[in-house]
Design an enzyme around this catalytic site. Structure first.
Site, mmCIF file in Angstrom:
data_model
loop_
_atom_site.group_PDB
_atom_site.id
_atom_site.type_symbol
_atom_site.label_atom_id
_atom_site.label_comp_id
_atom_site.label_asym_id
_atom_site.label_seq_id
_atom_site.Cartn_x
_atom_site.Cartn_y
_atom_site.Cartn_z
ATOM 1 N N GLN A 88 59.544 64.483 18.542
ATOM 2 C CA GLN A 88 58.628 63.705 17.690
ATOM 3 C C GLN A 88 57.400 64.566 17.376
ATOM 4 O O GLN A 88 56.575 64.185 16.557
ATOM 5 C CB GLN A 88 58.186 62.424 18.399
ATOM 6 C CG GLN A 88 59.328 61.496 18.762
ATOM 7 C CD GLN A 88 58.841 60.336 19.588
ATOM 8 O OE1 GLN A 88 58.517 59.258 19.089
ATOM 9 N NE2 GLN A 88 58.765 60.552 20.906
ATOM 10 N N HIS A 106 59.805 64.005 13.023
ATOM 11 C CA HIS A 106 58.560 63.578 12.364
ATOM 12 C C HIS A 106 57.956 64.706 11.543
ATOM 13 O O HIS A 106 56.780 64.657 11.198
ATOM 14 C CB HIS A 106 57.540 63.082 13.402
ATOM 15 C CG HIS A 106 57.939 61.769 14.015
ATOM 16 N ND1 HIS A 106 57.328 61.268 15.135
ATOM 17 C CD2 HIS A 106 58.898 60.861 13.676
ATOM 18 C CE1 HIS A 106 57.879 60.101 15.444
ATOM 19 N NE2 HIS A 106 58.835 59.841 14.577
ATOM 20 N N CYS A 117 57.877 67.243 -6.667
ATOM 21 C CA CYS A 117 59.251 67.754 -6.913
ATOM 22 C C CYS A 117 60.064 67.920 -5.638
ATOM 23 O O CYS A 117 61.169 68.457 -5.669
ATOM 24 C CB CYS A 117 59.164 69.098 -7.654
ATOM 25 S SG CYS A 117 58.640 70.475 -6.606
HETATM 26 N N1 APR Z 1 53.290 65.380 31.253
HETATM 27 C C1 APR Z 1 54.185 64.413 30.938
HETATM 28 N N2 APR Z 1 53.877 63.313 30.210
HETATM 29 C C2 APR Z 1 52.600 63.209 29.781
HETATM 30 C C3 APR Z 1 51.605 64.176 30.067
HETATM 31 C C4 APR Z 1 51.998 65.298 30.836
HETATM 32 N N3 APR Z 1 51.130 66.270 31.158
HETATM 33 N N4 APR Z 1 50.441 63.760 29.503
HETATM 34 C C5 APR Z 1 50.697 62.594 28.889
HETATM 35 N N5 APR Z 1 51.986 62.245 29.060
HETATM 36 C C6 APR Z 1 52.685 61.064 28.548
HETATM 37 C C7 APR Z 1 51.833 59.813 28.496
HETATM 38 O O1 APR Z 1 51.911 59.091 29.737
HETATM 39 C C8 APR Z 1 52.494 59.027 27.359
HETATM 40 O O2 APR Z 1 53.536 58.195 27.864
HETATM 41 O O3 APR Z 1 53.046 61.340 27.212
HETATM 42 C C9 APR Z 1 53.108 60.111 26.476
HETATM 43 C C10 APR Z 1 52.360 60.319 25.163
HETATM 44 O O4 APR Z 1 52.494 59.138 24.411
HETATM 45 P P1 APR Z 1 51.886 59.105 22.933
HETATM 46 O O5 APR Z 1 50.497 59.624 22.957
HETATM 47 O O6 APR Z 1 52.158 57.730 22.398
HETATM 48 O O7 APR Z 1 52.742 60.171 22.107
HETATM 49 P P2 APR Z 1 54.205 59.992 21.543
HETATM 50 O O8 APR Z 1 55.007 59.083 22.405
HETATM 51 O O9 APR Z 1 54.726 61.356 21.283
HETATM 52 O O10 APR Z 1 53.944 59.267 20.120
HETATM 53 C C11 APR Z 1 55.085 59.033 19.315
HETATM 54 O O11 APR Z 1 53.679 58.213 17.549
HETATM 55 O O12 APR Z 1 51.731 58.435 16.410
HETATM 56 C C12 APR Z 1 53.060 58.672 16.334
HETATM 57 O O13 APR Z 1 54.117 60.324 15.071
HETATM 58 C C13 APR Z 1 53.332 60.150 16.208
HETATM 59 O O14 APR Z 1 55.155 61.413 17.146
HETATM 60 C C14 APR Z 1 54.124 60.479 17.459
HETATM 61 C C15 APR Z 1 54.698 59.131 17.866
#
Ligand code: APR
Length: 230
Positions: A88, A106, A117
């Site tokens: 993602q 994404h 285009c």
């Molecule tokens: N190691 C492992 N996991 C981690 C760490 C780490 N060091 N730091 C944070 N996390 C976890 C958090 O606990 C959380 O569950 O990563 C996750 C991040 O979640 P989000 O911030 O929601 O990111 P993501 O899940 O990738 O979002 C999905 O949402 O906004 C859209 O397009 C955007 O691709 C993104 C999608």
């Protein structure tokens, strides 16, 4: 010989210094999604959107893969079955770590798109609303990022991979955004062993057969070592 499909989210790049979205102080606490991650926001203020992605593109260009990315590249190189990463994330840290089979569902900061285009090319370090499309010359270029309300890329290819997966691993994602948040259910339905590797339980943690919690730079290499020793 098992096929492994790995979904990654912002959490795998957190220890490389790139912000996540929904953690304390994350990107969605600093910016309104409707302003910087929707087609309507781009139509309203393309400069604001380019500024947002130019800053993220510059930060991602400076970032280095961490042990989590490196371990997944090692898995792809050494595992006898097929390994596919569906990310993602819009950074290129999986590729920088050496992973070859990567789908950016994404989009990617490294890509530019002409919404007149549909031409795609390698994004320059900084983009602006007046950039002419290299093919049609229209001033209608945007980051090649999938915004809310738009269809993620390669969904057909991802569905086929999930139907053939023996192992599905979800790393560093909150499980808040669909369709990615439903991949665990798809994989489970086809009989895959499902694993969540995350800092803490995600919204979908209870849907996984196996969960390991901790920083990706620690728990991903541990899981890869176990997988390669099977
Ligand atoms: N190691 C492992 N996991 C981690 C760490 C780490 N060091 N730091 C944070 N996390 C976890 C958090 O606990 C959380 O569950 O990563 C996750 C991040 O979640 P989000 O911030 O929601 O990111 P993501 O899940 O990738 O979002 C999905 O949402 O906004 C859209 O397009 C955007 O691709 C993104 C999608």
């Amino acid at each position: 010989m098992s096929n492994i499909v790995i979904l990654t989210g912002a959490g795998i790049s957190a220890e490389s210094g790139l912000g996540t979205f929904r953690d304390e102080g994350g990107l969605w606490a600093q910016h309104r999604i409707e302003d910087v991650a929707t087609p309507e926001g781009f139509a309203r203020n393309p400069q604001l959107v380019h500024d947002f992605y130019n800053a993220r593109r510059a930060q991602a260009a400076e970032a280095e893969p961490n042990a989590g990315h490196v371990a997944l590249a090692e898995l792809e190189a050494k595992h006898t079955g097929h390994v596919l990463i569906v990310t993602q994330n819009v950074d290129s840290l999986h590729e920088k770590a050496g992973s070859k089979n990567v789908i950016h569902m994404h989009g990617a900061l490294s890509g530019a798109l002409c919404h007149a285009c549909d031409h795609r090319w390698a994004a320059p370090p900084s983009m602006s609303p007046n950039d002419p499309c290299p093919r049609c010359a229209a001033a209608s270029t945007r980051p090649d990022i999938v915004w809310f309300g738009e269809i993620p890329y390669a969904m057909e290819q991802i569905s086929v991979a999930l139907s053939e997966a023996d192992v599905f691993v979800s790393i560093g994602t909150s499980g808040e955004v669909y369709p990615a948040a439903n991949f665990v259910a798809d994989a489970d339905q086809y009989g895959a062993h499902t694993v969540e590797l995350n800092l803490e339980p995600s919204a979908g943690a209870s849907r996984f057969a196996e969960t390991r919690f901790g920083p990706a730079s620690q728990i991903v290499p541990e899981w890869v070592t176990d997988e390669l020793s099977r």
